[in-house]
Design a protein around this motif. Structure first.
Motif, mmCIF file in Angstrom:
data_model
loop_
_atom_site.group_PDB
_atom_site.id
_atom_site.type_symbol
_atom_site.label_atom_id
_atom_site.label_comp_id
_atom_site.label_asym_id
_atom_site.label_seq_id
_atom_site.Cartn_x
_atom_site.Cartn_y
_atom_site.Cartn_z
ATOM 1 N N ALA A 29 2.945 5.886 -3.038
ATOM 2 C CA ALA A 29 4.075 6.622 -3.619
ATOM 3 C C ALA A 29 3.926 6.750 -5.136
ATOM 4 O O ALA A 29 4.185 7.816 -5.709
ATOM 5 N N VAL A 30 3.491 5.680 -5.786
ATOM 6 C CA VAL A 30 3.287 5.716 -7.244
ATOM 7 C C VAL A 30 2.162 6.687 -7.599
ATOM 8 O O VAL A 30 2.285 7.467 -8.561
ATOM 9 N N LEU A 31 1.073 6.662 -6.845
ATOM 10 C CA LEU A 31 -0.028 7.600 -7.100
ATOM 11 C C LEU A 31 0.422 9.045 -6.894
ATOM 12 O O LEU A 31 0.034 9.939 -7.649
ATOM 13 N N THR A 32 1.253 9.277 -5.878
ATOM 14 C CA THR A 32 1.765 10.622 -5.627
ATOM 15 C C THR A 32 2.654 11.079 -6.776
ATOM 16 O O THR A 32 2.525 12.211 -7.258
ATOM 17 N N ALA A 33 3.544 10.205 -7.226
ATOM 18 C CA ALA A 33 4.425 10.550 -8.353
ATOM 19 C C ALA A 33 3.612 10.787 -9.624
ATOM 20 O O ALA A 33 3.876 11.727 -10.384
ATOM 21 N N GLY A 34 2.595 9.954 -9.845
ATOM 22 C CA GLY A 34 1.739 10.131 -11.015
ATOM 23 C C GLY A 34 0.978 11.442 -10.969
ATOM 24 O O GLY A 34 0.846 12.133 -11.979
ATOM 25 N N SER A 35 0.481 11.801 -9.794
ATOM 26 C CA SER A 35 -0.220 13.076 -9.647
ATOM 27 C C SER A 35 0.710 14.246 -9.911
ATOM 28 O O SER A 35 0.326 15.229 -10.549
ATOM 29 N N VAL A 67 0.845 -1.203 0.000
ATOM 30 C CA VAL A 67 0.000 0.000 0.000
ATOM 31 C C VAL A 67 0.878 1.249 0.000
ATOM 32 O O VAL A 67 0.576 2.228 -0.693
ATOM 33 N N GLY A 68 1.964 1.231 0.743
ATOM 34 C CA GLY A 68 2.887 2.367 0.746
ATOM 35 C C GLY A 68 3.484 2.634 -0.624
ATOM 36 O O GLY A 68 3.598 3.784 -1.056
ATOM 37 N N VAL A 69 3.843 1.574 -1.333
ATOM 38 C CA VAL A 69 4.383 1.723 -2.688
ATOM 39 C C VAL A 69 3.307 2.253 -3.630
ATOM 40 O O VAL A 69 3.571 3.135 -4.458
ATOM 41 N N TRP A 108 -18.132 10.053 4.446
ATOM 42 C CA TRP A 108 -17.479 11.363 4.474
ATOM 43 C C TRP A 108 -16.543 11.515 3.283
ATOM 44 O O TRP A 108 -16.529 12.564 2.625
ATOM 45 N N THR A 109 -15.771 10.480 2.996
ATOM 46 C CA THR A 109 -14.823 10.540 1.877
ATOM 47 C C THR A 109 -15.557 10.728 0.553
ATOM 48 O O THR A 109 -15.184 11.581 -0.258
ATOM 49 N N ILE A 110 -16.603 9.957 0.332
ATOM 50 C CA ILE A 110 -17.355 10.050 -0.926
ATOM 51 C C ILE A 110 -18.070 11.397 -1.034
ATOM 52 O O ILE A 110 -18.047 12.041 -2.093
ATOM 53 N N LEU A 111 -18.687 11.840 0.059
ATOM 54 C CA LEU A 111 -19.387 13.125 0.045
ATOM 55 C C LEU A 111 -18.417 14.273 -0.215
ATOM 56 O O LEU A 111 -18.670 15.143 -1.055
ATOM 57 N N THR A 112 -17.296 14.275 0.478
ATOM 58 C CA THR A 112 -16.298 15.326 0.288
ATOM 59 C C THR A 112 -15.728 15.301 -1.123
ATOM 60 O O THR A 112 -15.564 16.349 -1.750
ATOM 61 N N ALA A 113 -15.428 14.108 -1.619
ATOM 62 C CA ALA A 113 -14.904 13.990 -2.987
ATOM 63 C C ALA A 113 -15.920 14.528 -3.984
ATOM 64 O O ALA A 113 -15.564 15.271 -4.912
ATOM 65 N N GLY A 114 -17.178 14.157 -3.814
ATOM 66 C CA GLY A 114 -18.212 14.637 -4.726
ATOM 67 C C GLY A 114 -18.353 16.145 -4.708
ATOM 68 O O GLY A 114 -18.473 16.789 -5.758
ATOM 69 N N ILE A 115 -18.319 16.721 -3.505
ATOM 70 C CA ILE A 115 -18.458 18.176 -3.397
ATOM 71 C C ILE A 115 -17.252 18.890 -4.006
ATOM 72 O O ILE A 115 -17.404 19.821 -4.810
ATOM 73 N N VAL A 116 -16.049 18.461 -3.625
ATOM 74 C CA VAL A 116 -14.842 19.144 -4.106
ATOM 75 C C VAL A 116 -14.690 19.004 -5.621
ATOM 76 O O VAL A 116 -14.465 19.992 -6.330
ATOM 77 N N ILE A 117 -14.828 17.802 -6.123
ATOM 78 C CA ILE A 117 -14.675 17.588 -7.571
ATOM 79 C C ILE A 117 -15.827 18.249 -8.322
ATOM 80 O O ILE A 117 -15.623 18.859 -9.369
ATOM 81 N N GLY A 118 -17.044 18.149 -7.774
ATOM 82 C CA GLY A 118 -18.190 18.797 -8.415
ATOM 83 C C GLY A 118 -18.034 20.312 -8.493
ATOM 84 O O GLY A 118 -18.314 20.923 -9.521
ATOM 85 N N LEU A 119 -17.566 20.918 -7.403
ATOM 86 C CA LEU A 119 -17.356 22.366 -7.413
ATOM 87 C C LEU A 119 -16.240 22.747 -8.403
ATOM 88 O O LEU A 119 -16.344 23.755 -9.094
ATOM 89 N N VAL A 148 -8.665 8.700 -3.723
ATOM 90 C CA VAL A 148 -8.293 7.277 -3.682
ATOM 91 C C VAL A 148 -7.211 7.075 -2.623
ATOM 92 O O VAL A 148 -7.241 6.100 -1.859
ATOM 93 N N LYS A 149 -6.279 8.004 -2.553
ATOM 94 C CA LYS A 149 -5.234 7.931 -1.534
ATOM 95 C C LYS A 149 -5.825 8.069 -0.133
ATOM 96 O O LYS A 149 -5.394 7.379 0.796
ATOM 97 N N VAL A 150 -6.823 8.941 0.035
ATOM 98 C CA VAL A 150 -7.502 9.064 1.327
ATOM 99 C C VAL A 150 -8.123 7.731 1.711
ATOM 100 O O VAL A 150 -8.006 7.275 2.857
ATOM 101 N N PHE A 151 -8.775 7.081 0.757
ATOM 102 C CA PHE A 151 -9.380 5.776 1.015
ATOM 103 C C PHE A 151 -8.328 4.759 1.443
ATOM 104 O O PHE A 151 -8.518 4.026 2.418
ATOM 105 N N LEU A 152 -7.208 4.701 0.728
ATOM 106 C CA LEU A 152 -6.161 3.736 1.067
ATOM 107 C C LEU A 152 -5.572 3.998 2.448
ATOM 108 O O LEU A 152 -5.335 3.060 3.218
ATOM 109 N N VAL A 153 -5.340 5.254 2.767
ATOM 110 C CA VAL A 153 -4.779 5.583 4.082
ATOM 111 C C VAL A 153 -5.754 5.211 5.191
ATOM 112 O O VAL A 153 -5.361 4.610 6.201
#
Length: 95
Positions: A23-29, A18-20, A80-91, A54-59
């Motif tokens: 790290a890959v998701l962070t580098a990709g971002s 999961v740590g790797v 909370w994660t899904i609601l926050t993601a929807g609001i932030v990405i939607g906005l 997705v990283k929030v979910f994994l952590v």
């Protein structure tokens, strides 16, 4: 790291994997954000936000041990994660 080392080998391996992945998701971002590999920067930012959640979910699943918690707590955290993601990405996409 001491907590991970005292656990079984399977848990330690899962934490490393999961740590790797994180790290890959962070580098990709970073690469997506700096080079705009998608060409359209608004789309690139939306993808970066999805990756961030997705990283929030994994952590929360693997490092905060939500996967071993009661169902009601899982529902609160994932909701909370899904609601926050929807609001932030939607906005972001909507504005």
């Amino acid at each position: 790291m001491v907590l991970i080392e005292t656990r079984s080998g399977t848990t330690k391996t899962t934490a490393i994997v999961v740590g790797v992945v994180l790290a890959v998701l962070t580098a990709g971002s970073y690469l997506l954000g700096i080079d705009h590999l998608l060409g359209f920067s608004r789309l690139a930012m939306a993808v970066i936000l999805v990756v961030a959640f997705v990283k929030v979910f994994l952590v929360t699943q693997y490092f905060m041990d939500i996967r071993h918690s009661p169902t009601w707590l899982k529902l609160i955290v994932h909701g909370w994660t899904i609601l926050t993601a929807g609001i932030v990405i939607g906005l972001y996409v909507g504005l």
